[in-house]
Write an enzyme that holds these catalytic residues in place. Sequence first.
Site, mmCIF file in Angstrom:
data_model
loop_
_atom_site.group_PDB
_atom_site.id
_atom_site.type_symbol
_atom_site.label_atom_id
_atom_site.label_comp_id
_atom_site.label_asym_id
_atom_site.label_seq_id
_atom_site.Cartn_x
_atom_site.Cartn_y
_atom_site.Cartn_z
ATOM 1 N N LYS A 194 32.599 34.755 42.602
ATOM 2 C CA LYS A 194 34.056 34.791 42.490
ATOM 3 C C LYS A 194 34.540 33.411 42.079
ATOM 4 O O LYS A 194 34.153 32.417 42.674
ATOM 5 C CB LYS A 194 34.678 35.159 43.841
ATOM 6 C CG LYS A 194 34.939 36.642 43.993
ATOM 7 C CD LYS A 194 36.022 36.902 45.034
ATOM 8 C CE LYS A 194 36.735 38.190 44.723
ATOM 9 N NZ LYS A 194 37.727 38.548 45.730
ATOM 10 N N LYS A 254 29.327 34.553 45.916
ATOM 11 C CA LYS A 254 30.000 35.844 45.744
ATOM 12 C C LYS A 254 30.309 36.133 44.275
ATOM 13 O O LYS A 254 30.895 37.151 43.942
ATOM 14 C CB LYS A 254 31.313 35.851 46.535
ATOM 15 C CG LYS A 254 31.138 35.995 48.031
ATOM 16 C CD LYS A 254 32.412 35.746 48.832
ATOM 17 C CE LYS A 254 33.628 36.425 48.410
ATOM 18 N NZ LYS A 254 34.758 36.223 49.340
HETATM 19 N N1 C2G Z 1 43.066 43.335 49.685
HETATM 20 C C1 C2G Z 1 43.939 44.396 49.876
HETATM 21 N N2 C2G Z 1 44.673 44.848 48.846
HETATM 22 C C2 C2G Z 1 44.559 44.281 47.617
HETATM 23 C C3 C2G Z 1 43.680 43.200 47.422
HETATM 24 C C4 C2G Z 1 42.934 42.737 48.475
HETATM 25 O O1 C2G Z 1 44.058 44.933 51.000
HETATM 26 N N3 C2G Z 1 45.314 44.780 46.599
HETATM 27 C C5 C2G Z 1 42.288 42.863 50.844
HETATM 28 C C6 C2G Z 1 40.787 42.989 50.635
HETATM 29 O O2 C2G Z 1 40.363 44.315 50.927
HETATM 30 C C7 C2G Z 1 40.245 41.975 51.631
HETATM 31 C C8 C2G Z 1 41.348 40.903 51.656
HETATM 32 O O3 C2G Z 1 42.506 41.484 51.049
HETATM 33 O O4 C2G Z 1 40.141 42.567 52.936
HETATM 34 C C9 C2G Z 1 40.950 39.653 50.901
HETATM 35 O O5 C2G Z 1 40.645 40.029 49.578
HETATM 36 P P1 C2G Z 1 39.564 39.139 48.768
HETATM 37 O O6 C2G Z 1 39.945 37.719 48.843
HETATM 38 O O7 C2G Z 1 39.324 39.791 47.445
HETATM 39 O O8 C2G Z 1 38.280 39.364 49.692
HETATM 40 P P2 C2G Z 1 36.750 39.393 49.199
HETATM 41 O O9 C2G Z 1 36.529 38.440 48.091
HETATM 42 O O10 C2G Z 1 36.399 40.812 49.031
HETATM 43 O O11 C2G Z 1 36.011 38.719 50.467
HETATM 44 O O12 C2G Z 1 32.688 38.446 53.793
HETATM 45 C C10 C2G Z 1 33.715 39.219 53.231
HETATM 46 C C11 C2G Z 1 34.174 38.647 51.911
HETATM 47 O O13 C2G Z 1 34.442 37.268 52.009
HETATM 48 C C12 C2G Z 1 35.399 39.429 51.457
#
Ligand code: C2G
Length: 127
Positions: free
Chosen positions: A46, A44
């Site tokens: 990340k 990802k």
């Molecule tokens: N989120 C949120 N508000 C934020 C930050 C994050 O609602 N200010 C939500 C994201 O939309 C996501 C969840 O928190 O639904 C987890 O965020 P991340 O860890 O950044 O998720 P991501 O890396 O986008 O992983 O297969 C799907 C991926 O693994 C998603």
Amino acid sequence: MKKVITYGTFDLLHWGHIELLRRAKEMGDYLIVALSTDSFNRIKHKEAYHSYLHRKLILEAIRYVDEVIPEENWDQKIADIKTHDVDVFVMGDDWKGEFDFLKPYCEVVYLPRTDGISTTQIKEDLR
Ligand code: C2G
């Protein structure tokens, strides 16, 4: 029992994540978090500060979370939904539309992201 699933890295954990988890849990009785593994985070592009094991420990301590499973690739969602008998798939709306292919298998819900907080912002502020 109505089962909900959501996916993510959840690092550095902040109140935007908690708000997502709280609302996701409200949609059912049992919330599974499929937590991105360290190797999947590399896919990802990340960089998580905490290891998978430590992120799992943190998430398992959250009252809204009932179970944490590993997210190892992009392609496991349909199998997860079937294996865990999931009724609702939930993600923040930064993913809106990306997972509509799951609609034949379960309800798909995109929740508004929480404004004003992000891991990127935290890291920048700490600098
Ligand atoms: N989120 C949120 N508000 C934020 C930050 C994050 O609602 N200010 C939500 C994201 O939309 C996501 C969840 O928190 O639904 C987890 O965020 P991340 O860890 O950044 O998720 P991501 O890396 O986008 O992983 O297969 C799907 C991926 O693994 C998603």
